[in-house]
Design an enzyme around this catalytic site. Sequence first.
Site, mmCIF file in Angstrom:
data_model
loop_
_atom_site.group_PDB
_atom_site.id
_atom_site.type_symbol
_atom_site.label_atom_id
_atom_site.label_comp_id
_atom_site.label_asym_id
_atom_site.label_seq_id
_atom_site.Cartn_x
_atom_site.Cartn_y
_atom_site.Cartn_z
ATOM 1 N N SER A 20 0.877 -1.174 0.000
ATOM 2 C CA SER A 20 0.000 0.000 0.000
ATOM 3 C C SER A 20 0.913 1.222 0.000
ATOM 4 O O SER A 20 2.072 1.139 0.425
ATOM 5 C CB SER A 20 -0.930 -0.012 1.216
ATOM 6 O OG SER A 20 -0.209 -0.204 2.407
ATOM 7 N N GLU A 22 1.315 5.496 0.719
ATOM 8 C CA GLU A 22 0.756 6.677 1.395
ATOM 9 C C GLU A 22 1.185 7.946 0.669
ATOM 10 O O GLU A 22 2.350 8.101 0.317
ATOM 11 C CB GLU A 22 1.256 6.699 2.842
ATOM 12 C CG GLU A 22 0.640 7.815 3.659
ATOM 13 C CD GLU A 22 0.957 7.679 5.134
ATOM 14 O OE1 GLU A 22 0.679 6.607 5.711
ATOM 15 O OE2 GLU A 22 1.486 8.651 5.698
ATOM 16 N N ASP A 114 -2.046 15.068 16.217
ATOM 17 C CA ASP A 114 -1.248 15.936 17.086
ATOM 18 C C ASP A 114 -1.850 17.328 17.093
ATOM 19 O O ASP A 114 -2.582 17.697 16.187
ATOM 20 C CB ASP A 114 0.186 16.037 16.553
ATOM 21 C CG ASP A 114 0.929 14.726 16.709
ATOM 22 O OD1 ASP A 114 0.894 14.171 17.816
ATOM 23 O OD2 ASP A 114 1.518 14.265 15.720
ATOM 24 N N PHE A 224 12.799 14.649 11.019
ATOM 25 C CA PHE A 224 11.415 14.248 11.233
ATOM 26 C C PHE A 224 11.366 13.046 12.182
ATOM 27 O O PHE A 224 10.533 12.981 13.086
ATOM 28 C CB PHE A 224 10.766 13.915 9.882
ATOM 29 C CG PHE A 224 9.315 13.572 9.988
ATOM 30 C CD1 PHE A 224 8.411 14.488 10.513
ATOM 31 C CD2 PHE A 224 8.840 12.338 9.582
ATOM 32 C CE1 PHE A 224 7.054 14.167 10.635
ATOM 33 C CE2 PHE A 224 7.493 12.002 9.692
ATOM 34 C CZ PHE A 224 6.602 12.932 10.225
ATOM 35 N N HIS A 274 3.643 -1.139 3.808
ATOM 36 C CA HIS A 274 3.040 0.171 3.551
ATOM 37 C C HIS A 274 4.195 1.140 3.291
ATOM 38 O O HIS A 274 5.088 1.275 4.129
ATOM 39 C CB HIS A 274 2.249 0.605 4.794
ATOM 40 C CG HIS A 274 1.517 1.900 4.623
ATOM 41 N ND1 HIS A 274 0.348 2.029 3.911
ATOM 42 C CD2 HIS A 274 1.791 3.148 5.088
ATOM 43 C CE1 HIS A 274 -0.081 3.272 3.950
ATOM 44 N NE2 HIS A 274 0.787 3.983 4.645
HETATM 45 P P1 FAD Z 1 -2.827 6.696 19.603
HETATM 46 O O1 FAD Z 1 -2.678 5.384 18.971
HETATM 47 O O2 FAD Z 1 -4.146 7.067 20.160
HETATM 48 O O3 FAD Z 1 -1.782 6.844 20.755
HETATM 49 C C1 FAD Z 1 -0.402 6.604 20.495
HETATM 50 C C2 FAD Z 1 0.291 6.288 21.815
HETATM 51 O O4 FAD Z 1 0.363 7.459 22.603
HETATM 52 C C3 FAD Z 1 -0.477 5.280 22.600
HETATM 53 O O5 FAD Z 1 0.016 4.023 22.322
HETATM 54 C C4 FAD Z 1 -0.343 5.709 24.013
HETATM 55 O O6 FAD Z 1 0.605 4.929 24.672
HETATM 56 C C5 FAD Z 1 0.110 7.137 23.935
HETATM 57 N N1 FAD Z 1 -0.968 7.970 24.421
HETATM 58 C C6 FAD Z 1 -2.073 8.338 23.773
HETATM 59 N N2 FAD Z 1 -2.825 9.136 24.542
HETATM 60 C C7 FAD Z 1 -2.141 9.271 25.683
HETATM 61 C C8 FAD Z 1 -2.371 9.993 26.847
HETATM 62 N N3 FAD Z 1 -3.466 10.736 27.003
HETATM 63 N N4 FAD Z 1 -1.437 9.933 27.810
HETATM 64 C C9 FAD Z 1 -0.313 9.202 27.660
HETATM 65 N N5 FAD Z 1 -0.047 8.508 26.559
HETATM 66 C C10 FAD Z 1 -0.940 8.545 25.602
HETATM 67 N N6 FAD Z 1 -0.936 12.425 11.958
HETATM 68 C C11 FAD Z 1 -1.721 13.321 11.309
HETATM 69 O O7 FAD Z 1 -1.925 14.445 11.786
HETATM 70 N N7 FAD Z 1 -2.291 13.019 10.102
HETATM 71 C C12 FAD Z 1 -2.134 11.806 9.522
HETATM 72 O O8 FAD Z 1 -2.662 11.576 8.435
HETATM 73 C C13 FAD Z 1 -1.322 10.826 10.193
HETATM 74 N N8 FAD Z 1 -1.140 9.591 9.673
HETATM 75 C C14 FAD Z 1 -0.417 8.651 10.380
HETATM 76 C C15 FAD Z 1 -0.301 7.364 9.855
HETATM 77 C C16 FAD Z 1 0.435 6.393 10.533
HETATM 78 C C17 FAD Z 1 0.521 4.997 9.949
HETATM 79 C C18 FAD Z 1 1.096 6.722 11.743
HETATM 80 C C19 FAD Z 1 1.927 5.690 12.468
HETATM 81 C C20 FAD Z 1 0.976 8.006 12.274
HETATM 82 C C21 FAD Z 1 0.218 8.982 11.610
HETATM 83 N N9 FAD Z 1 0.047 10.265 12.120
HETATM 84 C C22 FAD Z 1 -0.731 11.185 11.445
HETATM 85 C C23 FAD Z 1 0.732 10.678 13.348
HETATM 86 C C24 FAD Z 1 -0.165 10.538 14.604
HETATM 87 O O9 FAD Z 1 -1.279 11.377 14.480
HETATM 88 C C25 FAD Z 1 0.666 10.928 15.816
HETATM 89 O O10 FAD Z 1 1.690 10.012 16.038
HETATM 90 C C26 FAD Z 1 -0.118 11.190 17.096
HETATM 91 O O11 FAD Z 1 0.784 11.714 18.065
HETATM 92 C C27 FAD Z 1 -0.737 9.971 17.710
HETATM 93 O O12 FAD Z 1 -1.879 9.568 17.043
HETATM 94 P P2 FAD Z 1 -2.245 8.000 17.084
HETATM 95 O O13 FAD Z 1 -3.565 7.761 16.540
HETATM 96 O O14 FAD Z 1 -1.114 7.233 16.587
HETATM 97 O O15 FAD Z 1 -2.342 7.861 18.694
#
Ligand code: FAD
Length: 301
Positions: A20, A22, A114, A224, A274
């Site tokens: 896949s 991105e 973020d 990054f 990916h």
């Molecule tokens: P989550 O999976 O919800 O959390 C990640 C980790 O952070 C958890 O495992 C947990 O241990 C810790 N955590 C979460 N909440 C808390 C809390 N309240 N206190 C303490 N620890 C906590 N960003 C964008 O803006 N746009 C995108 O399109 C995008 N695409 C992405 C695609 C992939 C495949 C990946 C790996 C990342 C991507 N990101 C993107 C980045 C991502 O948004 C950031 O890494 C963000 O900080 C975490 O989002 P997440 O959904 O991974 O978090």
Amino acid sequence: MTTGQSRSKRFAGDTGINVSFEFFPPKSEKMEKTLWDAVRRLEPLSPNFVSVTYGAGGSTRERTHNTVSRILSETTLCPAAHLTCVDATKEEIDTVIRGYHEIGVRHIVALRGDSAEGAGGKFQAHNSGYVSSYDLVAGIREIGDFEVSVSAYPEKHPKSPDFASDIDMLKRKIDAGATRAITQFFFDNEHYERYLERVRAAGISIPIVPGIAPVHDFRKLSNFASKTGASVPDWLARRFDGLENEAETHRLVAAAVAAEQVLDLVELGIQDFHFYTMNRADLVYAICHLLGLRPHTHQAA
Ligand code: FAD
């Protein structure tokens, strides 16, 4: 109407390897051309899906939607739209999800996201918004028959206190309906191997698809990486050392490095990959070729 999912199956290759790609939504006409050149070059490799990122703070909402929509209407590809919970009410996010469903999108990459300052910033849920990624996954599944992919962090998320919390979060996302995790990029396959062991030991069985970032620009990617919690090993820095102004050699070394990484993962039995394309096709195309993928010619739906 043919959905992207059935199209992706129809064109599945027979190598056993699934890829896949991105992309990120373009900001200018010039970038739009670069993106579409890359999409067109990679399309014949029949990826499982192609995903389009969502800018920090929802800053690319329109552009992500337009890119996804164009992929759906002008190509044979199956698009997945990234979506985050940042700076938006549930209602606003639900409107975006419904909009995707209406145009035929059936795959969302659901993320917490973020804050506006970008990776490493403190996340603050919106008062009337989804509280985190697992909440968003549940919301998406409630709205429609979407496939939902989520993130995973082989070196743990930079804000995560430990691996156990990271894996707990992954479990919550799966309990809410996620069926695939895509990893943050990494350069040392040992990180991925150890993470996979941890995840499987925790009883998680969904695919954990390695995210591969070809090194288009070593300096930029290392900057990054430091924000995303991905470590840059010394051996990798040594490979690119002195190539700052040697574009062609840099490209050849990058292809060799990525090929070594993916072929080692294939040896470990990994079949799904990916690629973070950075909207550029050349390195990714070459690596896919090494993985045994060959272009298929077919008509756009
Ligand atoms: P989550 O999976 O919800 O959390 C990640 C980790 O952070 C958890 O495992 C947990 O241990 C810790 N955590 C979460 N909440 C808390 C809390 N309240 N206190 C303490 N620890 C906590 N960003 C964008 O803006 N746009 C995108 O399109 C995008 N695409 C992405 C695609 C992939 C495949 C990946 C790996 C990342 C991507 N990101 C993107 C980045 C991502 O948004 C950031 O890494 C963000 O900080 C975490 O989002 P997440 O959904 O991974 O978090």
